[in-house]
Write an enzyme that holds these catalytic residues in place. Structure first.
Site, PDB file in Angstrom:
ATOM      1  N   ASN A   1     -37.626 -30.621  22.265  1.00  0.00           N
ATOM      2  CA  ASN A   1     -36.330 -30.120  22.754  1.00  0.00           C
ATOM      3  C   ASN A   1     -35.206 -31.154  22.694  1.00  0.00           C
ATOM      4  OD1 ASN A   1     -37.633 -31.542  24.748  1.00  0.00           O
ATOM      5  ND2 ASN A   1     -36.963 -30.214  26.407  1.00  0.00           N
TER       6      ASN A   1
ATOM      7  N   GLU B   1     -44.009 -37.449  31.264  1.00  0.00           N
ATOM      8  CA  GLU B   1     -42.868 -36.575  31.572  1.00  0.00           C
ATOM      9  C   GLU B   1     -43.250 -35.178  31.122  1.00  0.00           C
ATOM     10  OE1 GLU B   1     -40.309 -37.133  33.217  1.00  0.00           O
ATOM     11  OE2 GLU B   1     -40.142 -39.311  33.263  1.00  0.00           O
TER      12      GLU B   1
ATOM     13  N   CYS C   1     -37.044 -29.169  30.386  1.00  0.00           N
ATOM     14  CA  CYS C   1     -38.194 -29.304  31.290  1.00  0.00           C
ATOM     15  C   CYS C   1     -37.820 -29.148  32.754  1.00  0.00           C
ATOM     16  CB  CYS C   1     -38.835 -30.663  31.073  1.00  0.00           C
ATOM     17  SG  CYS C   1     -37.623 -31.986  31.169  1.00  0.00           S
TER      18      CYS C   1
ATOM     19  N   GLU D   1     -38.516 -42.291  34.054  1.00  0.00           N
ATOM     20  CA  GLU D   1     -37.708 -42.791  32.942  1.00  0.00           C
ATOM     21  C   GLU D   1     -36.308 -43.075  33.480  1.00  0.00           C
ATOM     22  OE1 GLU D   1     -38.530 -39.794  29.706  1.00  0.00           O
ATOM     23  OE2 GLU D   1     -39.625 -41.517  28.915  1.00  0.00           O
TER      24      GLU D   1
END
Ligand code: NAD
Length: 486
Positions: A155, A252, A286, A460
């Site tokens: 994505n 993630e 997400c 992150e």
């Protein structure tokens, strides 16, 4: 095709493009039309070996440079990315189908932010001095982990390549990055730019391939850290494989995040949050707030106004700046989303808007709004990863908090209310790594990003990411004679 989307070669290793035609060939498809825009070969074991050998060799040289020097390279790479934002955005649009109105502001620019931010931090990564009794002391050295592997989802191919690469490189690690097989093009540009900006050959490498290539990277003994962006099932496999060798990980993963709208909320603002949290990137984000809990008093008003504003979405050619909704990134994902819409109808959710495939070339589906969704319905439990917004209703804060947290996921969560104390109480109660008050889906590089529960491990972005790409060595220094009992 006005742009040349075929890369020079499939992989980028040790500072140059590399091909191995023995690798299985895969077609890269522009999702807006279904056209084949490039072909790449998956990495063979020889290519994987070459990339890891280059990364291992380069790591010593890179880590021996000062943080200031490493930071300068990253900041120069950020500048190049910004200068080339238009072309990189066009490529991102070809790779993913996301409209230019998004890619020009959210992809190479976000990658450049990460390179700039971690470039700025690189010179300030230090250990500490800890005084002890009798003049003894401890100092710590913050050290690179070694060779890091990054594995990406489809994505945000440029952003993911940079969000993993920038902190890794700032700390003195090198990286072998495997993009998603669906979107293999953009990471190659990131590698090119880093080398052009002065990174020594081998510091950032890109190899293509499906999950099996990713798996071979994860288990290689030369690799000390694995950072994956992907689904929960893949995350579980990759985490287990890394754990078997005691490797560091960042995971993630997916989500099914709640967004709670109380009846005192600024309703237009809450609807904007719901739109940003469900339809940006055609729902392929997400952290999307896909379970929108709306308090009963404002439910019908919220639904009517949301449906009205959905009518303003511009679904069309992703290359046109006015377009706000592009296609799904792949035929596979289109079919998955269509399946969930059918399930929603079957299980009794009320279809308020959308719900249909758009009959034209490429992978198009209407932004879709369901109401009267209940907690047990499939569309309220599983990550759809498409433009499907489910509205659930609720009476009390206590009730909605319990329902919001009743999920294996814990990536993000949001609340819309004008009540200050309630807003903070609600976010304190959310079982989620990234929370929003009166907004949704922002991810600036300055702020930690990541999930709890099945949505992931580690963070992150921000200074937090440094802890996940470095480790501390403790050095005890005695200023006194060493004593022993005998
Ligand atoms: P995926 O899990 O199918 O694939 C992710 C990557 O893992 C791909 O590059 C794939 O080739 C690789 N892979 C697959 N099996 C592997 C294995 N056994 N070993 C090593 N690598 C393997 O995910 P996807 O469909 O590409 O992406 C969508 C998912 O990603 C969604 O669940 C979404 O929520 C999640 N996502 C999470 C974030 C986040 O930051 N939390 C961001 C974007 C996407």
């Amino acid at each position: 095709m006005p742009y040349d989307t075929q890369p020079v070669a499939s992989h980028f290793i040790d500072g140059e493009y590399v091909e191995d035609t023995a690798g299985e060939i895969s077609e890269v498809i522009y999702p807006a039309t279904g056209e084949v825009i490039a072909k790449v070969h998956a990495a063979t074991p020889a290519i994987v070996d070459k990339a890891l050998a280059a990364a291992e060799r380069a790591q010593k040289e890179w880590a021996a440079m000062s943080g200031t020097e490493r930071g300068r390279v990253l900041r120069r790479a950020a500048d190049i990315m910004r200068e080339r934002n238009h072309d990189l955005s066009v490529l991102e649009t070809y790779d993913t189908g996301k409209p230019m109105s998004e890619t020009t502001i959210a992809d190479a620019t976000s990658g450049a932010d990460a390179l700039e931010y971690f470039g700025g931090l690189a010179a300030s990564l230090t250990g500490e001095h800890i005084p002890l009794a009798g003049g003894d002391f401890v100092y710590t050295r913050r050290q690179a982990l070694g060779v890091c592997v990054g594995i990406g989802a489809w994505n945000y191919p440029t952003q993911i390549a940079c969000w993993k690469g920038a902190p890794a490189l700032a700390c003195g690690n090198t990286m072998v990055f495997k993009p998603s097989e669906v979107t293999p093009l953009c990471a190659l540009k990131v590698a090119e730019i880093l080398i052009e900006a002065g990174a020594p050959n081998g510091v950032y490498n890109v190899v293509q391939g499906m999950g099996a290539v990713g798996a071979s990277l994860v288990t290689d003994p030369r690799v000390t850290k694995v950072s994956l962006t992907g689904s929960v099932p893949t995350g579980k496999k990759v985490y287990a494989a890394a754990a078997a060798e005691m490797k560091h990980v960042t995971m993630e993963l997916g989500g099914k995040s709640p967004m709670i709208v109380f009846d005192d909320a600024d309703i237009e603002s809450a609807i904007s949050g719901a739109i940003n949290g469900n339809f940006y990137s055609t729902g392929q984000v997400c952290s999307n707030g896909t379970r929108v809990f709306v308090q009963k008093g404002i439910k019908e008003k919220f639904l009517a106004r949301l449906a009205e504003r959905m009518g303003d979405a511009v679904i069309g050619d992703p290359m046109e700046m006015e377009t706000t909704i592009g296609p799904m990134s792949s035929e596979r994902q289109l079919n998955i989303v269509e399946g969930y819409i059918a399930k929603g109808k079957e299980e009794g959710a009320r279809l308020v808007k959308g719900g249909n495939r758009i009959e034209k070339d490429g992978y198009w589906i209407e932004p879709t709004l369901f109401a009267d969704v209940t907690d047990d319905m499939t569309i309220a439990r599983e990550e759809i990863f498409g433009p499907v917004l489910a509205v659930l209703d609720f009476d009390t804060e206590e009730e909605v908090m319990e329902r919001a947290n009743a999920t294996e996921f814990g990536l993000a969560a949001g609340v819309f209310t004008q009540d200050l104390t309630r807003a903070h109480r609600v976010v304190a109660g959310f079982e989620a790594g990234t929370c929003y008050i009166n907004t949704y889906n922002l991810a600036p590089v300055e702020a930690p990003f990541g999930g709890v529960k099945a949505s992931g491990v580690g963070r992150e972005n921000s200074k937090e990411a440094i802890n996940h790409y470095s480790e501390v060595k403790t050095v005890y220094v005695s200023m006194n004679p060493c004593e022993a009992p005998f």
